[in-house]
Design a protein around this motif. Sequence first.
Motif, PDB file in Angstrom:
ATOM      1  N   GLY A  42     -36.945  27.895  -0.279  1.00 44.83           N
ATOM      2  CA  GLY A  42     -35.870  28.819   0.054  1.00 44.83           C
ATOM      3  C   GLY A  42     -36.358  29.967   0.911  1.00 44.83           C
ATOM      4  N   PHE A  45     -36.893  28.668   4.472  1.00 44.31           N
ATOM      5  CA  PHE A  45     -35.631  28.530   5.213  1.00 44.31           C
ATOM      6  C   PHE A  45     -35.115  29.886   5.655  1.00 44.31           C
ATOM      7  CE2 PHE A  45     -35.630  24.202   4.212  1.00 44.31           C
ATOM      8  CZ  PHE A  45     -34.544  23.564   4.791  1.00 44.31           C
ATOM      9  N   LEU A  70     -27.467  29.207  10.089  1.00 43.19           N
ATOM     10  CA  LEU A  70     -27.345  28.141   9.104  1.00 43.19           C
ATOM     11  C   LEU A  70     -28.580  28.086   8.207  1.00 43.19           C
ATOM     12  CD1 LEU A  70     -25.871  25.689   7.959  1.00 43.19           C
ATOM     13  CD2 LEU A  70     -26.985  24.283   9.733  1.00 43.19           C
ATOM     14  N   LEU A  71     -29.765  28.202   8.815  1.00 42.99           N
ATOM     15  CA  LEU A  71     -30.991  28.167   8.019  1.00 42.99           C
ATOM     16  C   LEU A  71     -31.077  29.352   7.065  1.00 42.99           C
ATOM     17  CD1 LEU A  71     -33.624  27.080  10.721  1.00 42.99           C
ATOM     18  CD2 LEU A  71     -32.625  25.679   8.909  1.00 42.99           C
ATOM     19  N   ALA A  73     -28.495  31.136   5.916  1.00 43.59           N
ATOM     20  CA  ALA A  73     -27.385  31.176   4.972  1.00 43.59           C
ATOM     21  C   ALA A  73     -27.567  30.195   3.828  1.00 43.59           C
ATOM     22  CB  ALA A  73     -26.075  30.896   5.701  1.00 43.59           C
ATOM     23  N   LEU A  74     -28.231  29.052   4.096  1.00 45.30           N
ATOM     24  CA  LEU A  74     -28.340  28.030   3.067  1.00 45.30           C
ATOM     25  C   LEU A  74     -29.029  28.536   1.798  1.00 45.30           C
ATOM     26  CD1 LEU A  74     -27.853  25.145   2.193  1.00 45.30           C
ATOM     27  CD2 LEU A  74     -29.996  24.494   3.324  1.00 45.30           C
ATOM     28  N   PRO A  75     -30.218  29.146   1.832  1.00 44.08           N
ATOM     29  CA  PRO A  75     -30.818  29.636   0.584  1.00 44.08           C
ATOM     30  C   PRO A  75     -30.018  30.774  -0.047  1.00 44.08           C
ATOM     31  CG  PRO A  75     -32.102  30.357   2.468  1.00 44.08           C
ATOM     32  CD  PRO A  75     -31.115  29.356   2.992  1.00 44.08           C
ATOM     33  N   VAL A  77     -26.710  31.129   0.064  1.00 48.75           N
ATOM     34  CA  VAL A  77     -25.562  30.528  -0.601  1.00 48.75           C
ATOM     35  C   VAL A  77     -25.988  29.863  -1.903  1.00 48.75           C
ATOM     36  CG1 VAL A  77     -23.830  28.705  -0.416  1.00 48.75           C
ATOM     37  CG2 VAL A  77     -24.243  30.223   1.521  1.00 48.75           C
ATOM     38  N   CYS A  78     -27.123  29.146  -1.860  1.00 43.37           N
ATOM     39  CA  CYS A  78     -27.617  28.506  -3.089  1.00 43.37           C
ATOM     40  C   CYS A  78     -27.920  29.540  -4.168  1.00 43.37           C
ATOM     41  CB  CYS A  78     -28.871  27.682  -2.777  1.00 43.37           C
ATOM     42  SG  CYS A  78     -28.564  26.212  -1.776  1.00 43.37           S
ATOM     43  N   ASP A 175     -30.939  24.870  -8.132  1.00 41.30           N
ATOM     44  CA  ASP A 175     -29.832  24.346  -7.334  1.00 41.30           C
ATOM     45  C   ASP A 175     -30.181  22.954  -6.817  1.00 41.30           C
ATOM     46  OD1 ASP A 175     -30.668  24.597  -4.192  1.00 41.30           O
ATOM     47  OD2 ASP A 175     -31.662  26.101  -5.464  1.00 41.30           O
ATOM     48  N   PHE A 177     -30.604  21.759  -3.921  1.00 43.02           N
ATOM     49  CA  PHE A 177     -31.496  21.711  -2.766  1.00 43.02           C
ATOM     50  C   PHE A 177     -32.874  22.293  -3.069  1.00 43.02           C
ATOM     51  CE2 PHE A 177     -27.163  21.979  -1.091  1.00 43.02           C
ATOM     52  CZ  PHE A 177     -27.130  20.850  -0.292  1.00 43.02           C
ATOM     53  N   MET A 179     -33.622  25.424  -3.545  1.00 42.63           N
ATOM     54  CA  MET A 179     -33.820  26.682  -2.837  1.00 42.63           C
ATOM     55  C   MET A 179     -34.077  27.857  -3.781  1.00 42.63           C
ATOM     56  SD  MET A 179     -33.603  26.068   0.400  1.00 42.63           S
ATOM     57  CE  MET A 179     -33.050  24.755   1.499  1.00 42.63           C
TER      58      MET A 179
END
Length: 465
Positions: A42, A45, A70-71, A73-75, A77-78, A175, A177, A179
């Motif tokens: 995480g 990213f 996008l990279l 935001a992903l961790p 959001v997780c 999570d 993924f 992260m």
Amino acid sequence: MTAGGYYGADAGGGFTDGDDSTNDKGDKSGLRTALAGLTTRGRSFLAAGIAAAICAYVLGQSDLLRVGLLLAALPLVCAGVLYRTRYRVAGSRRLSPARVPAGSEARVHLRMDNISRLPTGLLMLQDRVPYVLGPRPRFVLDRVEAGGRREVSYRVRSDLRGRYPLGPLQLRLTDPFGMCELTRSFSTYDTLTVIPRVEPLPPVRLSGEAKGYGDGRQRSLALAGEDDVIPRGYRYGDDLRRVHWRSTARYGELMVRREEQPQRARCTVLIDTRGPAYQGAGPESAFEWAVSGTASALVHMLERGFSVRLLTDTGSVVPGEGTDGFAGASQESADAAGLMMDTLAVVDHSDAYTLSAAYDVLRSGNEGLLVAFFGDLDEEQAAVVAKMRQRSGGAVAFLLDSESWVQGPGTPPSKRCTERLRMLQEAGWTAVVVPPGAAVVDMWRQADRQRTGTVGSAGTTGGWS
């Protein structure tokens, strides 16, 4: 079984005790906790997304900016989703058994109940255990359905006696993924008690029958004879045939004879824990042998029907003064045996240099059979031990020569130990020297052979046949 109660995951994935209420510490604090739980993936990213966004701004590349956002935001959001996830689970732990001899295994059973209406995600369950009990157990629990239950178990083992805490139980939330990970702990823990090794001993006749203490069976003593009457006041329902008229005339009120009461033979097991009396440490040391021998003697005498108590060199008595220091009836004996085993599980070297405190306890009355385990004795302490014999119906001593124990098996007892042995035998003790690595049951039989005079001169000076 120790129940963990109800644990509801709050906004940060933590667990609160008792009810459905949440432990709200504020959104900012919870958010910081969630961000601190980012894994290496995480964080990577997030760092890559920020770097890509900076490069996109410098180079004016809008497509690269979208990738960077996008990279990054992903961790986040997780972490936010995991932060907002709410689980209500109950945990419990059961030890089987909760009291185990040194060198034996105990099994720990863990149970997790999902008491919410929603299924859980992937959970990692781990229990905290001391290093001496083995590695920390970890379990991966798949999705637990609403109202579902998962049970796992692991084994623990210790060669060292003591009391070891187990717990608290921990849950690690992740999570899909990978992260973010959040670890939360339950609040309860249990204690595993590792008691000394207990060896079964043969039923030899070591009691002091000359002092009125039998071979361990309950004996009924008439306490209402004409020449030795202990009357009490009349109570409603007493048989009038038990009225003692002589005492009635003497006290001016109706007196009755007491019922005959069984009196159990008594045994005191004394352990010398003085620090200067022992050398070496570890499971094979002289002190650990003395602790194991004490535990074996206590269990053996209780099984034979004796009222038993544990006495240390500091004068402390177990089970205590509430029962005159001795274990009583069957249920009370079981409780007292557990208390004495728990005491021996944590007993350690004392700071005392003399055995005077133990002698003060023993000289307060006739103690019946006395079984003692001594370390090194100087001439002064040997004289104190010799006087202990005067207040007991029978006395058996096991002497541990620290010098020979440090040197290892096959080492003969030192000259000083042999002299102390002779002093105790002349005072009336049945005394033997314990060689390094000897079995408790062999020493028990050796003491019986010496008492009955079936050993030769080597036996009376500490040799073994």
